[in-house]
Design a protein around this motif. Sequence first.
Motif: not given
Length: 536
Positions: A384-402
């Motif tokens: 798993d690879t991502g700009g914020i988290a690699a893997m998640m079982n969560s709530f995500m809001a108002y996040c941005a990746n550039e």
Amino acid sequence: MNSKTRSIWIGIGIGAILLLFISLPILWDKYQVLKFRQTNQQVLVNAAGESSSAMQNDYILITKKPESLPEQDISVSIGGLHWYSLSSGAVVLPYDRQMNNKIYIASGNRRAAVQLTASAMENKKLEVDISIAPKSSPLVFIQDINKKVASIAVQGANSVYMEPVIPGVTAKLIENKVQISFENELQSNNFFCFRIILENENGKSFTTVAVLPKNYEEFISVSTAEEFQAIKENLSANYRLINDIDLSGFSWQPIGTPENPFTGVFDGNGYSVSGLKYPYGGEELELNSFNLLGNCQNAIIRNLCIIEPQIKGEMLRFGDLIAAALAGPSNHCLIENCAVIGGFIQSRNNCAAGFLQNAQDCVLLNLYNSAKIEAKLPANVMMDTGGIAAMMNSFMAYCANEGDVSASHLNGGLFGYGNKASVWRCINTGKVKGSVFIGEFPPGAIFQTIDDYYMSECVFVKGSASRAGSAFGGGAISDISLIEADNLQDKEALSLLGEIEGENAQWLLNDDYAKGIMPSGIRTLKLYRPGVDYID
């Protein structure tokens, strides 16, 4: 022409007119089908191992019921496989008559299903309405559990259950409210969260409940790299930066460990940490995971900027490395108003992310990453690879990746893979590179795959990825906007994400660090707190 012949021609004319009137609705439906087949390009999700040709035996025209609220964008799917948006008013879905077909409907945190009846199949037409599903808020905060009982307003539900189950917490549906009760001993705990899933015979809605600890007033000030590293000696205390910290030349060791995670509060107070680097040069510590705070449990992390982290797994002479700037595996944590500005984060034979490796039952709010993320992996290895988290079982809001994100499989602009993930009002502008995963799952602008829950009201830039994300049968996607890079300063184009100007703006334009928009809390330190009603 005699009267008999005239009567025959009049009869033929009347018959032709009647036939035309009878045929017009059919011809119109045929025209609509052809029109929407040609113009329907808003495929939001495809399913694993399925190809579009496998569902071409018949078709049905799906429209939104006139009484449906106009501001609600609805997406629909046959069997939870290929998802299509109804933003244009109608869509044609292919299906197989031999299957037990259901039409799935999604909007925001709501999901419903209706059976594809014989009548609908015969008429090749069906109207749908998301209002048949329960209704509830995506996120609520409980800030004072001394009250023992909190009440959340809901609509249309006849049952409720919790995920995960928290000992000492119960949720009960009473008319149009969910009452959440807490045992006394929970009042001494730190942050935790859970989801309540509301159900009726037609569908579900998903609400994340974030429970804050009782007010904390005492903080330990942190002003040097040595004081920061010393947090390892007291993992449950509350800490606050009082100035910027430079870790250049410091052999940093992540603070929490799997056996002893960080469980306190870390408030960056709007200051920054720079100089985070691994490997350090010279002698290497045998670390299999590198980041700032290490493992975190029931922790709160906020108001921090990490400037130009340099984590380069390919420079290691041995072993594997999980790479992230902020934290490793994190459970029941609140992470808000934080940014990773620039830099390079690269794993070795493992996963990589801008902020944290694995977010389990967390709430992630107002996060921004512009570091380049790369999982350095052998060919065809899934990590798993991502700009914020690699893997998640969560709530995500108002996040941005550039930041650009690259790996072989399971990579997305914000996170790679989510089991039960809720994603709301997020944006990606970084380019996502990787391989298709199982059939038809390409890397996604927001994520590559989710198994359950939802993504809604998200934006990604054309060219960053081929689609926002993909889902197995349990997940749903709705209200996604694809915009041109030239529109990253256009308030109207970005309006799906929430308020962009004014006193309650969730986003900032023209920030010194961001090419597009940045979550406002990173600069204002204002906390996003949708609340609940309390009962004595």
